[in-house]
Design a protein around this motif. Structure first.
Motif, PDB file in Angstrom:
ATOM      1  N   THR A 262       0.847  -1.188   0.000  1.00 53.34           N
ATOM      2  CA  THR A 262       0.000   0.000   0.000  1.00 53.34           C
ATOM      3  C   THR A 262       0.884   1.240   0.000  1.00 53.34           C
ATOM      4  N   GLU A 263       0.713   2.073  -0.994  1.00 53.04           N
ATOM      5  CA  GLU A 263       1.491   3.307  -1.100  1.00 53.04           C
ATOM      6  C   GLU A 263       0.610   4.388  -1.703  1.00 53.04           C
ATOM      7  N   GLY A 264       0.189   5.333  -0.879  1.00 56.63           N
ATOM      8  CA  GLY A 264      -0.700   6.378  -1.365  1.00 56.63           C
ATOM      9  C   GLY A 264      -1.993   5.799  -1.894  1.00 56.63           C
ATOM     10  N   PRO A 265      -2.349   6.132  -3.147  1.00 56.20           N
ATOM     11  CA  PRO A 265      -3.612   5.627  -3.704  1.00 56.20           C
ATOM     12  C   PRO A 265      -3.523   4.208  -4.261  1.00 56.20           C
ATOM     13  N   PHE A 266      -2.303   3.618  -4.261  1.00 54.85           N
ATOM     14  CA  PHE A 266      -2.103   2.311  -4.872  1.00 54.85           C
ATOM     15  C   PHE A 266      -2.176   1.193  -3.832  1.00 54.85           C
ATOM     16  N   TYR A 267      -2.788   0.072  -4.233  1.00 55.96           N
ATOM     17  CA  TYR A 267      -2.772  -1.143  -3.422  1.00 55.96           C
ATOM     18  C   TYR A 267      -2.600  -2.341  -4.348  1.00 55.96           C
ATOM     19  N   VAL A 268      -1.721  -3.271  -3.963  1.00 56.94           N
ATOM     20  CA  VAL A 268      -1.547  -4.533  -4.669  1.00 56.94           C
ATOM     21  C   VAL A 268      -1.422  -5.636  -3.631  1.00 56.94           C
ATOM     22  N   GLY A 269      -2.175  -6.721  -3.803  1.00 55.12           N
ATOM     23  CA  GLY A 269      -2.104  -7.855  -2.889  1.00 55.12           C
ATOM     24  C   GLY A 269      -1.944  -9.154  -3.652  1.00 55.12           C
ATOM     25  N   MET A 270      -1.196 -10.085  -3.067  1.00 60.16           N
ATOM     26  CA  MET A 270      -0.959 -11.377  -3.694  1.00 60.16           C
ATOM     27  C   MET A 270      -0.898 -12.439  -2.609  1.00 60.16           C
ATOM     28  N   LEU A 271      -1.426 -13.634  -2.900  1.00 61.08           N
ATOM     29  CA  LEU A 271      -1.339 -14.727  -1.929  1.00 61.08           C
ATOM     30  C   LEU A 271      -1.222 -16.063  -2.634  1.00 61.08           C
ATOM     31  N   TYR A 272      -0.668 -17.024  -1.899  1.00 54.08           N
ATOM     32  CA  TYR A 272      -0.645 -18.419  -2.324  1.00 54.08           C
ATOM     33  C   TYR A 272      -0.979 -19.269  -1.108  1.00 54.08           C
ATOM     34  N   GLY A 273      -1.828 -20.281  -1.301  1.00 58.68           N
ATOM     35  CA  GLY A 273      -2.205 -21.133  -0.185  1.00 58.68           C
ATOM     36  C   GLY A 273      -2.619 -22.512  -0.628  1.00 58.68           C
ATOM     37  N   ASN A 274      -2.819 -23.382   0.355  1.00 58.95           N
ATOM     38  CA  ASN A 274      -3.272 -24.747   0.098  1.00 58.95           C
ATOM     39  C   ASN A 274      -4.331 -25.113   1.123  1.00 58.95           C
ATOM     40  N   PHE A 275      -5.402 -25.787   0.658  1.00 58.97           N
ATOM     41  CA  PHE A 275      -6.515 -26.167   1.517  1.00 58.97           C
ATOM     42  C   PHE A 275      -6.869 -27.626   1.243  1.00 58.97           C
ATOM     43  N   GLU A 276      -6.854 -28.438   2.299  1.00 62.62           N
ATOM     44  CA  GLU A 276      -7.047 -29.874   2.152  1.00 62.62           C
ATOM     45  C   GLU A 276      -8.164 -30.361   3.060  1.00 62.62           C
TER      46      GLU A 276
END
Length: 368
Positions: A262-276
């Motif tokens: 998050t920087e000023g007006p910008f937002y970027v999010g990323m994730l990786y996960g596993n569900f069993e």
């Protein structure tokens, strides 16, 4: 003579500014009572409703026409008391009003699940008032511990910027609300961590209720970039019934790692996960890898958002992708209107369960 909470409540509601995150009903002698809530109504058609319409096996599902629905009706009261200004006791009552979050599976001719539809998608909720939070706790500079009916730490997972239309792919823990949860969380300077445990009870039939253990933590790598992770292990012996009438233990384990910038007006999010998911009869029934990427850009009172999520589940023979793009605008400080378009693409059961659909939503939300 001191004023009562009731005597203070009405003028506080009238005088509270729109910018307040909550309304202070009473504050005197170390005791504070706060009220907060949200109301949200939408006109919506999901991707699954667009794909299946009336041709599905989900009881109570809507047609492929858009519907006006209550998406959110929340009301919460929190009480905090402190005598030294550092250590404190707190309690909360949280209500869900007029919502219906249940869904049914859509199956193909072979009986395989290929999608989900809202049970009450054609209406605006059942009008019931449900208590989904009732807990007490203690806090201080050492952290906060709470006991009772409350959301687990894993309820905070996710990086997406969608309002509604990311149904078939993305982070999905088996359950996030528990009645016997003991939760601890500590917020430090540039980091946080927490853990919780939901107490399991044995019933008359010998089956245990939900038992949860979870861990979560986050750290600011730099001022604008946070790295966080979540892990949850849920065991529920009363979840399913075997062919002999006995309850079958079902275990759900999930984790994810997230980056949020998050920087000023910008937002970027990323994730990786596993569900069993695993049960005692069939073994591993689902082993799903999930990837999400999302972003937003704020211009004045408006915000543009977009993102996608990808699920790959070789065990269940099902892959899904959800895309969305949206725009929200704050017409008042705490009142927002928004619109969103989403696309769902599901490939399942070697082609027998393939489908895709386009959804749309327009809504208005008021918070206080």
């Amino acid at each position: 003579m001191k004023k009562t909470i009731l005597a203070l409540a009405v003028p506080a509601l009238l005088a509270a500014g729109a910018a307040n995150a909550s309304i202070s009903l009473y504050e005197e002698d170390g005791t504070k009572v706060e009220l907060k809530g949200a109301v949200e109504v939408q006109y919506r058609l999901s991707g699954a409703e667009d794909a299946f319409g009336d041709n599905n096996n989900a009881s109570g599902a809507s047609t492929n026409d858009g519907q006006l629905r209550v998406d959110d009706g929340d009301l919460a009261i929190r009480i905090t008391h402190s005598e030294d200004g550092e250590n404190y006791a707190f309690g909360a009552i949280e209500l869900r009003i007029g919502e219906d979050k249940r869904s049914n599976s859509v199956t193909n001719a072979a009986g395989d699940e290929i999608g989900t539809l809202d049970v009450n998608a054609s209406g605006s909720g059942v009008g019931d008032v449900t208590n989904d939070g009732l807990y007490v706790g203690l806090g201080g500079n050492w952290g906060e511990v709470s006991f009772g009916r409350q959301a687990a730490l894993i309820d905070d997972t996710g990086v997406s910027t969608e309002y509604e239309l990311k149904d078939e792919a993305g982070v999905d823990f088996e359950d996030t609300d528990f009645d016997q949860l003991i939760k601890y969380k500590f917020n430090g300077e540039g980091y946080w961590f927490g853990a919780s445990y939901n107490i399991s009870q044995d019933g008359d039939n010998g089956a245990s209720s939900e038992e949860l253990f979870e861990l979560a933590a986050g750290v600011n790598i730099i001022d604008s970039l946070e790295l966080r992770g979540f892990y949850g292990d849920l065991d529920n012996a009363s979840q399913r019934t075997g062919t002999n009438g006995n309850n079958v233990s079902e275990d759900a384990t999930g984790w994810d790692v997230e980056l949020a910038y998050t920087e000023g007006p910008f937002y970027v999010g990323m994730l990786y996960g596993n569900f069993e998911n695993t049960d005692a009869v069939n073994g591993v029934t689902s082993d799903r890898d999930t990837f999400e990427l999302a972003g937003s850009y704020t211009v004045g009172k408006g915000k543009f958002g977009a993102g996608f999520a990808i699920d790959e589940d070789d065990k269940a023979n099902r892959d899904a992708t959800s895309y969305y793009v949206n725009y929200g605008y704050n017409i008042l400080e705490n009142c927002k209107v928004y619109t969103e378009i989403g696309f769902e693409d599901v490939e399942a059961n070697n082609g027998a369960g393939d489908w895709d659909g386009v959804g749309y939503v327009a809504g208005i939300e008021l918070k206080f």
